[in-house]
Scaffold this motif. Structure first.
Motif, PDB file in Angstrom:
ATOM      1  N   GLY A  28       5.027  -2.848  -4.372  1.00 40.00           N
ATOM      2  CA  GLY A  28       4.716  -3.842  -3.323  1.00 40.00           C
ATOM      3  C   GLY A  28       3.364  -3.547  -2.679  1.00 40.00           C
ATOM      4  N   CYS A  51       9.385  -2.754   0.287  1.00 40.37           N
ATOM      5  CA  CYS A  51      10.551  -1.863   0.531  1.00 40.37           C
ATOM      6  C   CYS A  51      10.460  -1.137   1.867  1.00 40.37           C
ATOM      7  CB  CYS A  51      10.667  -0.862  -0.635  1.00 40.37           C
ATOM      8  SG  CYS A  51       9.353   0.369  -0.637  1.00 40.37           S
ATOM      9  N   CYS A  81       2.521   0.098  -3.476  1.00 41.57           N
ATOM     10  CA  CYS A  81       3.578   1.091  -3.224  1.00 41.57           C
ATOM     11  C   CYS A  81       3.931   1.812  -4.527  1.00 41.57           C
ATOM     12  CB  CYS A  81       4.789   0.333  -2.684  1.00 41.57           C
ATOM     13  SG  CYS A  81       6.297   1.306  -2.556  1.00 41.57           S
ATOM     14  N   GLU A 136       6.650   3.372  -5.007  1.00 42.89           N
ATOM     15  CA  GLU A 136       8.097   3.200  -5.264  1.00 42.89           C
ATOM     16  C   GLU A 136       8.378   1.872  -5.958  1.00 42.89           C
ATOM     17  OE1 GLU A 136       8.419   6.724  -3.459  1.00 42.89           O
ATOM     18  OE2 GLU A 136      10.186   5.656  -4.224  1.00 42.89           O
ATOM     19  N   CYS A 137       7.777   0.790  -5.413  1.00 46.60           N
ATOM     20  CA  CYS A 137       8.235  -0.530  -5.917  1.00 46.60           C
ATOM     21  C   CYS A 137       7.083  -1.448  -6.287  1.00 46.60           C
ATOM     22  CB  CYS A 137       9.105  -1.219  -4.856  1.00 46.60           C
ATOM     23  SG  CYS A 137       8.110  -1.915  -3.513  1.00 46.60           S
ATOM     24  N   CYS A 182       5.021  -0.108   3.014  1.00 44.45           N
ATOM     25  CA  CYS A 182       5.146  -1.091   1.921  1.00 44.45           C
ATOM     26  C   CYS A 182       5.702  -2.393   2.482  1.00 44.45           C
ATOM     27  CB  CYS A 182       6.091  -0.543   0.846  1.00 44.45           C
ATOM     28  SG  CYS A 182       6.444  -1.769  -0.424  1.00 44.45           S
TER      29      CYS A 182
HETATM   30 ZN    ZN Z   1       7.657  -0.412  -1.865  1.00 46.45          ZN
END
Ligand code: ZN
Ligand code: BV8
Length: 243
Positions: free
Chosen positions: A152, A130, A147, A149-150, A127
């Protein structure tokens, strides 16, 4: 050639610390185009222009098209007798380190264990926000993968031209080159740095160095052996009748 192969086999039989450095040539017989051969162009883009951080920041969609094209191509291929011979060699030698410039993952697929992927692996993504690195085996990650998670933008976890190699990995590769008694340099045009200098490290440390390639390279001059031919033909011959 037979005489050279016999002599290299003898040198190999005496060594218990061996390093191998591979490039795109070892994957050619699996059906994967090399970088600088005639097939080094992708949809008339120069790969060298695409595998750069500049290309990615300017046109991430185009760069992802290139990597999805490679994912798609490689997912239909498998390792070849050259990759397999290095797995068999590793099994029979106390200290064996395989250093590869390739990002195709075919050495892993073949079963190599002590493997340093110094230019990364295109089946891994990172990513850009992050920095999380994950493995994703899909043959098409979509135009601009994000991503989980975030949110990105993801990028391939490979070292682009102009980017530094992972220091830890490069250090282990230099150590393996300096510690080995014999280094096999296989299927690389020895143009890309700093990978190409690993053969000099081994030579300077007193190792026997052997080049196995379709053509001569700038490194051929320092080699104790230069075996011109296909790695998928030559490598298995080096292993024939090994104890
Ligand atoms: Zn990320
Ligand atoms: C860096 C991931 C520090 C991407 C790749 C001096 C010092 C430091 C840097 C440089 C330097 N001089 C120039 C540089 C810049 C650059 C570089 O080396 N440029 C070259 C082109 C002149 N190096 C870098 O940018 C490196 N970074 O040093 O960081 C730094 C930081 C900032 C600023 C400056 C320096 C990063 C290099 C990593 C690039 N990433 N891959 C991706 O793949 O998507 S490299 C890419 O090329 C592939 O990994 C590929 O494996 C690799 C090398 O090519 P080869 O493997 O040799 O493949 P090629 O097609 O060229 O040759 C195949 C050979 O096989 C041929 O000889 C053919 O005859 C033979 N063959 C074919 N079929 C067979 C066969 N042989 C046997 N059997 C067969 N069947």
């Amino acid at each position: 050639m037979e005489k050279e192969i016999r002599a290299l086999k003898q040198a190999l039989a005496k060594a218990n610390r061996v390093a191998a450095l591979t490039g795109a040539g070892i994957s050619a017989e699996s059906g994967l185009p090399t970088f600088r051969g005639a097939d080094g162009l992708w949809r008339n883009h120069d790969v060298m222009q695409l595998a750069t951080p500049e290309a990615f920041s300017m046109d991430p969609k185009l760069v992802w098209e290139f990597y999805n094209w490679r994912r798609n191509l490689i997912s239909g291929l498998t390792f070849n007798p050259g990759h397999k011979a290095l797995v068999d060699l590793e099994a029979g030698i106390d200290h064996f380190t395989l250093i590869t410039q390739n990002v195709d993952g075919l050495h892993l697929k073949a079963g190599s264990k002590n493997l340093l992927e110094i230019h990364g692996n295109l089946w891994k993504v990172k990513c850009t926000k992050c920095q999380t690195v994950t493995v994703d085996m899909s043959s098409d990650m979509g135009p601009l993968p994000k991503c989980k998670e975030c949110g990105g933008l993801l990028r391939p976890q490979v070292v682009w031209f102009g980017e530094s190699l992972d220091y830890g990995l490069l250090n282990r590769a230099v150590e393996a080159a300096r510690a080995c008694q014999l280094m096999l340099v296989i299927g690389t045009s020895a143009v890309v740095q700093p990978a190409a200098s690993l053969a000099f490290e081994a030579k300077a440390a007193g190792a026997v160095v052997a080049e196995i390639n379709l053509e001569k390279t700038p490194n051929s001059g320092i080699m104790d052996f230069v075996l011109l031919g296909k790695s998928g033909d030559i490598l298995p011959k080096l292993l024939e009748h090994r104890p």
